[in-house]
Structures are given as structure tokens and as C-alpha cells.
Design a protein around this motif. Structure first.
Motif, PDB file in Angstrom:
ATOM      1  N   ASP A  76       1.065  -1.372   0.103  1.00 34.41           N
ATOM      2  CA  ASP A  76      -0.206   0.146   0.086  1.00 34.41           C
ATOM      3  C   ASP A  76       1.201   1.135  -0.206  1.00 34.41           C
ATOM      4  O   ASP A  76       0.620   2.238  -0.348  1.00 34.41           O
ATOM      5  N   HIS A  77       2.230   0.638   0.265  1.00 33.92           N
ATOM      6  CA  HIS A  77       3.228   2.288   0.126  1.00 33.92           C
ATOM      7  C   HIS A  77       3.974   2.046  -1.052  1.00 33.92           C
ATOM      8  O   HIS A  77       4.522   2.969  -1.703  1.00 33.92           O
ATOM      9  N   ASP A 180       4.020   4.362   8.356  1.00 40.05           N
ATOM     10  CA  ASP A 180       2.971   3.315   9.687  1.00 40.05           C
ATOM     11  C   ASP A 180       3.127   3.872  10.839  1.00 40.05           C
ATOM     12  O   ASP A 180       2.672   3.079  11.827  1.00 40.05           O
ATOM     13  N   HIS A 230      -1.995   6.454   6.607  1.00 41.52           N
ATOM     14  CA  HIS A 230      -4.022   6.145   6.410  1.00 41.52           C
ATOM     15  C   HIS A 230      -3.712   7.172   7.864  1.00 41.52           C
ATOM     16  O   HIS A 230      -4.175   6.642   8.838  1.00 41.52           O
TER      17      HIS A 230
HETATM   18 ZN   LIG Z   1       0.083   0.655   5.684  1.00 40.92          ZN
END
Ligand SMILES: [Zn+2]
Length: 314
Positions: A76-77, A180, A230
Motif C-alpha cells: 500500500d506504500h 505506518d 493512513h
Molecule cells: Zn500501510
């Protein structure tokens, strides 16, 4: 073209929604200094057209993109790294030394992510990864500084969520790009008295002690704001850091509590979800319980998988 949502903050920093799963779930950042551009985190392969559209709307050229900086190599990164490197021929990739080989040869990363997400979800979210030419890769050692067109960016090794994770301190905005490491906190759930901030304990490198140390190191820089992947910019950091530290402890505690149960992953996931729901309802967040559950169930399922793995290795 999918919808494009982005928001300009301060000091040439723009938050871009990478449209992973739902709006407001994952972002990346465009940073601009006197015409030089860089991306911090990238979203996935599917996010590449979004980045191109943002550049177009802002009137920038592809050649202005000098650096691609994924905070760590979870998809996701960093799933979009290969695609962006292809688009931006002038760009160099700055990656944690432990993550570099996975960007150069993504075979293992792809297999690991398939195991976490399963074939169908993996293909829908991420697709095939694109390898990066090793000659274009810079290893970000701990405390490396980058002269970003006269603007100093400081890279810090911050294990806890993953051992291949760095954070970037930007003196100009007095802000930290934390991937994160400073947790996840969704603005749509933060309308109540206090926000929800939680540690993404995604498989397979959750390390509560290292994480707490990393938070300490980040706070010692006295930042005024964090830019979370996020999601978005957050201020009031001492309260957030305290809450995050306590939640890391709580998560470990919940995992240990269910360690001996036969279906412990499911039990942990439900306990994490319930704790988040309880917190948000206590804070009168204004979002109905069913909606909260819907928005958090995927995170808590992944968190439980990570805690389950942690239990099996400690
Ligand atoms: Zn993430």
C-alpha cells in the motif's frame, strides 16, 4: 480516469488519495521545493494514473520528479514504485537498505503479499509488481540527509511496524512523514472528543519494543505535525503519541490473552475491532457502529494476522 482527490497542506506538501479500497484509507504525498518534486509513498500500481493526473492539474512536468521515497516496502506504500519509476525517467528511488532488494527483484515481496491477502484480493488491489533498475536505487541509511533542492530531508530508521521502515523529517514544515510508524488514524472517524489512532500490526515484523523506541526517537525531534499514510496531516502530537504507545501495549496484551485459543486469529480480530468501536462510541464520533465496523474490519483482520504471527515467534 478514476476520481482524483488531493489536498494542499503547507510548505509545498500535497496529500493525494491513492484510492486503495475506499476514499480516505490510504494516501501518499507530493513534496515540491522550487520546482523539484518528490513522492513520499506511492500507493499501488493502480494509483500511478492518479499521480500523473495530479501533476497534470498542477501544471508540472514528469521530468521534475527527482525522487520516489516509499517509507517501507509494504504494497500500500510501495506497490506503485516500479510504475512511477517507469513514468519518471529522471527519478531515483530512495529506500530502506532492508527493502531495496525487494524493489529490484519483487518476486519474494509478491509471494509474501499473496500469502497475506490471498490471490483474488491481491490481484484486485496490487497486480504484478515492476522491478526497478538497481542503478537508480539509493539506500537510505539511518540519519541520511537529502538535499532536496536546498531543503533538508532527514531519513530515520524506525522499526516496529516493519524492519524496512524509515520516516522522513522535514524541518521546513516541522513535520514527519511517518508511513505506518506513527500509526493509522482516519479523519472520518475523528469527529468525536478524541481521535482513534492505532498501530497497523500487519504481518510479519511487529515488534512492540522497537516500535516504542521509534516513537520516542521521532518525538525527540519535537515535530509539530505528522503526515500519516493512513491518513493525512495530524497535529497535537503528544496526546497522539501517548495514545498510540498505550494501544501498542493493549494490542500485545490482547494477543497474549487469546494466545491459547484454537481460533485465536478470529478472536483477536474481533477483540481489536470491538475495542476500537467502544473507543469511538465513547468519544461520540458520530458514525454508526455498523459503519465503523465496515471501515475497520479489514485493518483489524490484518492486525490480528500480524499479532498471530508475532505470538508464534515470541
Ligand atoms: Zn500501510
Amino acid at each position: 480516469m478514476t476520481d482524483v482527490f488531493f489536498q494542499d497542506y503547507l510548505c509545498g506538501i500535497t496529500c493525494i488519495d491513492t484510492m486503495l479500497g475506499r476514499r480516505g484509507m490510504a494516501s501518499c504525498y507530493l513534496i515540491e521545493q522550487d520546482g523539484m518534486l518528490g513522492f513520499i509513498d506511492t500507493g499501488t500500481n493502480n494509483s500511478v494514473p492518479i499521480m500523473l493526473e495530479v501533476l497534470r492539474r498542477k501544471g508540472y512536468d514528469k521530468e521534475q520528479v527527482a525522487y520516489i521515497m516509499p517509507t517501507h516496502v509494504h504494497l500500500d506504500h510501495a506497490g506503485g514504485v516500479g510504475g512511477l519509476m517507469k513514468e519518471f525517467s529522471q527519478a531515483q528511488l530512495i529506500v530502506h537498505p532492508r527493502g531495496a532488494r525487494h524493489m529490484i527483484d519483487p518476486t519474494k515481496l509478491e509471494a509474501g503479499s499473496l500469502a497475506v491477502y490471498g490471490e483474488e484480493t491481491y490481484q484486485r488491489l496490487f497486480g504484478n509488481l515492476i522491478a526497478v533498475d538497481p542503478l537508480r536505487v539509493i539506500h537510505a541509511e539511518d540519519e541520511m540527509t537529502l538535499d532536496f533542492n536546498g531543503r533538508e530531508l532527514l531519513f530515520l530508521d524506525t522499526p516496529g511496524h516493519a524492519r524496512h521502515h524509515y520516516c522522513i523529517f522535514d524541518k521546513v514544515s516541522n513535520g514527519l512523514f511517518t508511513g505506518d510508524t506513527f500509526g493509522a488514524s482516519y479523519p472520518q472517524l475523528n469527529y468525536g472528543r478524541a481521535p482513534l489512532i492505532f498501530p497497523p500490526t500487519t504481518p510479519v515484523q511487529f515488534d512492540p519494543e522497537a516500535w516504542t523506541q521509534s516513537l520516542k526517537a521521532l518525538m525527540s525531534l519535537k515535530p509539530e505535525r505528522v503526515f500519516l499514510t493512513h491518513y493525512g496531516m495530524h497535529e497535537g502530537l503528544s496526546d497522539l503519541a501517548t495514545q498510540l504507545r498505550l494501544t501498542i501495549k493493549d494490542y500485545a496484551g490482547i494477543a497474549v490473552e487469546y494466545a491459547e485459543h484454537s481460533n485465536r486469529t478470529e478472536r483477536i480480530a474481533e477483540a481489536l475491532l470491538q475495542a476500537s468501536v467502544d473507543h469511538l462510541l465513547d468519544q461520540e464520533c458520530g458514525v454508526p457502529e455498523s459503519q465503523i465496523r465496515d471501515w475497520l474490519v479489514q485493518d483489524m483482520t490484518l492486525n490480528a494476522q500480524g499479532l498471530d504471527f508475532w505470538l508464534s515467534t515470541t
